[in-house]
Write a protein that holds these residues in place. Structure first.
Motif, PDB file in Angstrom:
ATOM      1  N   SER A  97       0.825  -1.210   0.000  1.00 22.83           N
ATOM      2  CA  SER A  97       0.000   0.000   0.000  1.00 22.83           C
ATOM      3  C   SER A  97       0.860   1.261   0.000  1.00 22.83           C
ATOM      4  N   PHE A  98       1.972   1.257  -0.742  1.00 19.67           N
ATOM      5  CA  PHE A  98       2.753   2.481  -0.875  1.00 19.67           C
ATOM      6  C   PHE A  98       3.364   2.537  -2.272  1.00 19.67           C
ATOM      7  N   HIS A  99       3.698   3.736  -2.697  1.00 15.22           N
ATOM      8  CA  HIS A  99       4.340   3.919  -3.989  1.00 15.22           C
ATOM      9  C   HIS A  99       5.755   3.366  -3.929  1.00 15.22           C
ATOM     10  N   GLN A 100       6.118   2.528  -4.882  1.00 16.90           N
ATOM     11  CA  GLN A 100       7.487   2.043  -5.004  1.00 16.90           C
ATOM     12  C   GLN A 100       8.105   2.702  -6.233  1.00 16.90           C
ATOM     13  N   THR A 101       8.984   3.650  -6.005  1.00 17.25           N
ATOM     14  CA  THR A 101       9.554   4.427  -7.098  1.00 17.25           C
ATOM     15  C   THR A 101      10.586   3.618  -7.864  1.00 17.25           C
ATOM     16  N   LEU A 102      10.351   3.469  -9.159  1.00 16.54           N
ATOM     17  CA  LEU A 102      11.294   2.782 -10.030  1.00 16.54           C
ATOM     18  C   LEU A 102      12.296   3.752 -10.630  1.00 16.54           C
ATOM     19  N   LEU A 103      11.824   4.874 -11.123  1.00 17.05           N
ATOM     20  CA  LEU A 103      12.682   5.854 -11.779  1.00 17.05           C
ATOM     21  C   LEU A 103      12.203   7.238 -11.387  1.00 17.05           C
ATOM     22  N   GLY A 117      13.090  21.622  -9.811  1.00 16.15           N
ATOM     23  CA  GLY A 117      12.526  21.546  -8.468  1.00 16.15           C
ATOM     24  C   GLY A 117      11.295  20.679  -8.353  1.00 16.15           C
ATOM     25  N   GLN A 118      10.825  20.099  -9.476  1.00 16.15           N
ATOM     26  CA  GLN A 118       9.642  19.252  -9.458  1.00 16.15           C
ATOM     27  C   GLN A 118      10.032  17.785  -9.628  1.00 16.15           C
ATOM     28  N   GLY A 119       9.379  16.912  -8.881  1.00 12.08           N
ATOM     29  CA  GLY A 119       9.655  15.492  -8.982  1.00 12.08           C
ATOM     30  C   GLY A 119       8.810  14.836 -10.057  1.00 12.08           C
ATOM     31  N   LYS A 120       9.427  14.000 -10.858  1.00 12.50           N
ATOM     32  CA  LYS A 120       8.740  13.224 -11.885  1.00 12.50           C
ATOM     33  C   LYS A 120       9.118  11.774 -11.679  1.00 12.50           C
ATOM     34  N   SER A 121       8.140  10.890 -11.685  1.00 14.18           N
ATOM     35  CA  SER A 121       8.446   9.519 -11.290  1.00 14.18           C
ATOM     36  C   SER A 121       7.648   8.485 -12.071  1.00 14.18           C
ATOM     37  N   ILE A 122       8.231   7.307 -12.147  1.00 12.63           N
ATOM     38  CA  ILE A 122       7.522   6.101 -12.568  1.00 12.63           C
ATOM     39  C   ILE A 122       7.545   5.179 -11.363  1.00 12.63           C
ATOM     40  N   TYR A 123       6.396   4.689 -10.970  1.00 14.64           N
ATOM     41  CA  TYR A 123       6.349   3.889  -9.754  1.00 14.64           C
ATOM     42  C   TYR A 123       5.353   2.751  -9.878  1.00 14.64           C
ATOM     43  N   ILE A 124       5.463   1.794  -8.971  1.00 23.54           N
ATOM     44  CA  ILE A 124       4.595   0.622  -8.926  1.00 23.54           C
ATOM     45  C   ILE A 124       3.791   0.666  -7.640  1.00 23.54           C
ATOM     46  N   GLN A 168      -3.435  -0.662  -3.705  1.00 29.84           N
ATOM     47  CA  GLN A 168      -2.837  -1.999  -3.703  1.00 29.84           C
ATOM     48  C   GLN A 168      -3.171  -2.783  -4.968  1.00 29.84           C
ATOM     49  N   ASN A 169      -3.031  -2.162  -6.125  1.00 28.91           N
ATOM     50  CA  ASN A 169      -3.391  -2.881  -7.339  1.00 28.91           C
ATOM     51  C   ASN A 169      -2.202  -3.313  -8.187  1.00 28.91           C
ATOM     52  N   ARG A 220       2.206  -8.661 -10.329  1.00 36.13           N
ATOM     53  CA  ARG A 220       1.822  -9.294  -9.064  1.00 36.13           C
ATOM     54  C   ARG A 220       2.684 -10.494  -8.701  1.00 36.13           C
ATOM     55  N   ASP A 221       3.350 -11.084  -9.675  1.00 41.42           N
ATOM     56  CA  ASP A 221       4.126 -12.296  -9.437  1.00 41.42           C
ATOM     57  C   ASP A 221       5.376 -11.962  -8.620  1.00 41.42           C
ATOM     58  N   THR A 222       5.546 -12.618  -7.488  1.00 42.43           N
ATOM     59  CA  THR A 222       6.722 -12.376  -6.648  1.00 42.43           C
ATOM     60  C   THR A 222       7.762 -13.487  -6.791  1.00 42.43           C
ATOM     61  N   THR A 223       7.534 -14.403  -7.733  1.00 47.85           N
ATOM     62  CA  THR A 223       8.477 -15.513  -7.926  1.00 47.85           C
ATOM     63  C   THR A 223       9.298 -15.364  -9.200  1.00 47.85           C
ATOM     64  N   ALA A 224       8.891 -14.453 -10.071  1.00 48.78           N
ATOM     65  CA  ALA A 224       9.543 -14.333 -11.374  1.00 48.78           C
ATOM     66  C   ALA A 224      10.184 -12.959 -11.556  1.00 48.78           C
ATOM     67  N   TRP A 225      11.166 -12.905 -12.442  1.00 48.75           N
ATOM     68  CA  TRP A 225      11.778 -11.645 -12.828  1.00 48.75           C
ATOM     69  C   TRP A 225      10.994 -11.017 -13.968  1.00 48.75           C
TER      70      TRP A 225
END
Length: 223
Positions: free
Chosen positions: A18-24, A30-37, A42-43, A63-68
């Motif tokens: 339930s939180f933003h996971q920042t990838l890039l 001065g402004q933040g730009k992001s790609i996140y998961i 929680q989708n 959603r898969d936590t077993t694969a790359w």
């Protein structure tokens, strides 16, 4: 530059967070730009956003936590057709980017190729460049491998991955031209995880990571 490619392999350690996971992440003026998961809903979807404005949502779900997963974003704002200015791939297959393509006007500068040595701007991989860390809605709760940035060059998905025995795996990028602000993070040195192996010496500074954050698991482990 009007062209930038970001490629990385990642493996999620948990789904439905339930939180933003920042990838890039990039700070521009001065402004933040992001790609996140993920997000508070929680989708497990992927988003592109600027702080203080609406996020664009990709159709892809991780959603898969077993694969790359192999995620590749190719930006080329010189393209006359808006739909061609951003391309997004998962495991070698092109995905729909929806409204995010409309972020990029023709010949607009791409945000993500800021020099790592810049003091005015900053970039972050797997973390918010404002200094936030894992667990407080900005860091990544994943493993990363073979993270590549290619600046100002024409790149195709076949330059970055290939199918072997029916499985999409990393391709040796050593023959590619990375461009001035490009990088190749192999994470091979436990004491220097942010080392750039592209020849540019565009090293990243690990934050909150020790040698114990390096693991043997990788997209080609056991193959």
């Amino acid at each position: 530059s009007y062209k930038f490619t970001f490629s990385t392999w990642l493996k999620k350690l948990s789904a439905g967070l339930s939180f933003h996971q920042t990838l890039l992440f990039s700070i521009v003026g001065g402004q933040g730009k992001s790609i996140y998961i993920d997000t508070s809903s929680q989708n497990d979807k992927i988003y592109s956003a600027e702080f203080g404005s609406s996020a664009y949502e990709y159709d892809a779900v991780l959603r898969d936590t077993t694969a790359w997963y192999h995620l590749v974003f190719i930006w080329d704002t010189t393209q006359g057709t808006a739909a061609n200015r951003q391309k997004f791939y998962i495991n070698g297959t092109q995905q729909d980017v929806g409204d995010t393509r409309h972020n990029w006007s023709q010949n607009s500068a791409v945000w993500w190729n800021t020099p790592t040595s810049s003091t005015t701007y900053a970039t972050g991989i797997g973390a918010n460049a404002f200094g936030h860390s894992e667990g407080n809605s900005y860091g990544m709760y994943v493993y990363l491998a073979e993270t590549i940035g290619i600046d100002g060059q024409d790149v195709s998905i076949s330059d970055l991955g290939e199918t072997k025995n029916g499985v999409w795996i990393p391709k040796d990028p050593s023959g590619l031209t990375f461009g001035n602000n490009g990088y190749h993070l192999k994470y091979e040195n436990a004491s220097d995880l942010g080392n750039d192996s592209s020849g540019n010496n565009n090293d990243y500074t690990p934050v909150g990571m020790g040698a114990d954050h390096q693991v043997l698991d990788s997209p080609t482990f056991g193959s």
